[in-house]
Design a protein around this motif. Structure first.
Motif, mmCIF file in Angstrom:
data_model
loop_
_atom_site.group_PDB
_atom_site.id
_atom_site.type_symbol
_atom_site.label_atom_id
_atom_site.label_comp_id
_atom_site.label_asym_id
_atom_site.label_seq_id
_atom_site.Cartn_x
_atom_site.Cartn_y
_atom_site.Cartn_z
ATOM 1 N N TRP A 30 3.228 18.240 8.224
ATOM 2 C CA TRP A 30 4.402 19.107 8.344
ATOM 3 C C TRP A 30 5.320 18.980 7.130
ATOM 4 C CZ3 TRP A 30 9.569 17.307 8.972
ATOM 5 C CH2 TRP A 30 10.507 18.333 9.127
ATOM 6 N N ILE A 31 5.639 17.746 6.724
ATOM 7 C CA ILE A 31 6.608 17.557 5.645
ATOM 8 C C ILE A 31 6.040 18.047 4.315
ATOM 9 C CG2 ILE A 31 5.975 15.168 5.076
ATOM 10 C CD1 ILE A 31 9.538 16.645 5.134
ATOM 11 N N SER A 32 4.757 17.837 4.056
ATOM 12 C CA SER A 32 4.182 18.305 2.791
ATOM 13 C C SER A 32 4.101 19.832 2.760
ATOM 14 C CB SER A 32 2.798 17.697 2.575
ATOM 15 O OG SER A 32 1.885 18.123 3.560
ATOM 16 N N THR A 33 3.780 20.434 3.903
ATOM 17 C CA THR A 33 3.712 21.895 3.978
ATOM 18 C C THR A 33 5.084 22.513 3.774
ATOM 19 O OG1 THR A 33 1.857 21.751 5.536
ATOM 20 C CG2 THR A 33 3.011 23.854 5.414
ATOM 21 N N LEU A 34 6.089 21.952 4.447
ATOM 22 C CA LEU A 34 7.451 22.477 4.318
ATOM 23 C C LEU A 34 7.970 22.316 2.894
ATOM 24 C CD1 LEU A 34 10.073 23.643 5.462
ATOM 25 C CD2 LEU A 34 10.699 21.320 6.188
ATOM 26 N N GLN A 35 7.761 21.154 2.297
ATOM 27 C CA GLN A 35 8.264 20.922 0.941
ATOM 28 C C GLN A 35 7.610 21.873 -0.057
ATOM 29 O OE1 GLN A 35 7.608 16.614 0.784
ATOM 30 N NE2 GLN A 35 9.815 16.298 0.730
ATOM 31 N N HIS A 36 6.328 22.158 0.122
ATOM 32 C CA HIS A 36 5.696 23.126 -0.770
ATOM 33 C C HIS A 36 6.301 24.515 -0.570
ATOM 34 C CE1 HIS A 36 2.730 25.230 -3.176
ATOM 35 N NE2 HIS A 36 2.669 26.109 -2.198
ATOM 36 N N SER A 37 6.502 24.906 0.672
ATOM 37 C CA SER A 37 7.077 26.232 0.940
ATOM 38 C C SER A 37 8.470 26.352 0.332
ATOM 39 C CB SER A 37 7.133 26.485 2.453
ATOM 40 O OG SER A 37 5.836 26.578 3.000
ATOM 41 N N LEU A 38 9.258 25.292 0.434
ATOM 42 C CA LEU A 38 10.594 25.318 -0.161
ATOM 43 C C LEU A 38 10.512 25.432 -1.690
ATOM 44 C CD1 LEU A 38 12.353 22.573 2.008
ATOM 45 C CD2 LEU A 38 12.788 25.041 2.088
ATOM 46 N N SER A 39 9.492 24.829 -2.276
ATOM 47 C CA SER A 39 9.355 24.879 -3.738
ATOM 48 C C SER A 39 9.031 26.281 -4.241
ATOM 49 C CB SER A 39 8.267 23.906 -4.202
ATOM 50 O OG SER A 39 6.965 24.390 -3.884
ATOM 51 N N THR A 40 8.468 27.137 -3.394
ATOM 52 C CA THR A 40 8.121 28.501 -3.830
ATOM 53 C C THR A 40 9.371 29.353 -4.077
ATOM 54 O OG1 THR A 40 7.946 29.369 -1.556
ATOM 55 C CG2 THR A 40 5.955 28.413 -2.534
#
Length: 276
Positions: free
Chosen positions: A35-45
């Protein structure tokens, strides 16, 4: 309660724990890591100038663990948390999350072996009937769900029941990942890196369910026997049982289960595109 800073977070993200959960336990919980890695990547976009939120990007600021359910005493089963995600204007995104991680759904289709190949005639789908207390039900029709074991074979309670009742095992080399097939042409490198699965309740839960297809041709005598036996009716005290449902009616009989509807839609869509 204790607080720690999420490793490698920029800006720093404070994580507030409950008294029964340690930093090490949380950081090793597979559902949290995904969850945290997926969310952090989405925020980086949001760095992309074409992103909807580029001018006022949202940031993950804090994570508050609210409760934890343990399985077998020590293994984390579920985590309920609240994530504060906001931008510098003070605008927030809903962040209540029930973490449980992924599972797999199996669209298991049986067909008499005297029916011509490539024909859709007389195909039947295996459904499970079992209590689902969160839904308020003692007998919910569902797609068999569980996990893939280390050998890639379907495992879990539903798989065990299928093997006990029919003798069928579902090996990895005979599975088709319908979700992966459907999504493979629908993503690009600059998009979010979500999991290759169906999200049944993304407004509050991280659960994702890849839907696999397994088709098996069996002797007609065997099909007739199972049609008479696998009716969904349970013996006294029996918690889980199986039902054979005609493929063309599965959307109706399993219409309360998102996995059934997703599997049926994927099967029909991929078949129409010639991918099955």
């Amino acid at each position: 309660m204790s607080t720690f800073t999420l490793p490698n977070s920029k800006p720093q993200i404070a994580v507030h724990l409950t008294s029964d959960l340690s930093q090490e336990q949380l950081l090793s919980f597979p559902a949290f890591k995904t969850w945290i890695s997926t969310l952090q990547h989405s925020l980086s976009t949001q760095q992309n100038k074409s992103h909807t939120f580029h001018s006022a990007p949202y940031k993950l600021r804090t994570i508050e663990i609210q409760s934890v359910d343990f399985f077998g005493g020590k293994r984390i089963g579920f985590v309920k948390l609240k994530a504060e995600v906001s931008n510098d204007k003070g605008e927030k995104l809903p962040g209540s999350v029930f973490l449980r991680g992924g599972s797999v759904g199996m669209f298991l289709i049986l067909q008499p072996d005297d029916v011509p190949f490539k024909s859709e005639d007389e195909k039947h789908v295996i459904l499970t009937m079992q209590p689902r207390i969160p839904a308020g039900s003692l007998s919910l029709a569902e797609l068999p769900a569980g996990m893939l074991d280390d050998a890639g074979t379907f495992a879990g309670g539903a798989a065990k029941e299928i093997e006990e009742e029919t003798g069928l095992e579902v090996p990895a080399n005979e599975l088709t990942n319908m979700t992966e097939l459907a999504l493979s042409s629908a993503t690009s490198d600059d998009e979010e890196h979500l999991q290759q699965g169906v999200y049944p309740s993304p407004g509050g839960c991280d659960e994702f369910v890849p839907i696999f297809l397994w088709q098996k041709r069996i002797p007609r005598e065997q099909m007739n026997e199972w049609q008479g036996k696998l009716t969904g009716l349970r013996d006294h005290g029996e918690k889980i049982t199986l039902m054979l449902c005609p493929l063309e009616k599965v959307w109706r009989h399993g219409g309360r289960d998102a996995k059934v509807l997703a599997a049926w839609a994927l099967y029909e869509g991929l078949r129409e595109e010639g991918k099955l």
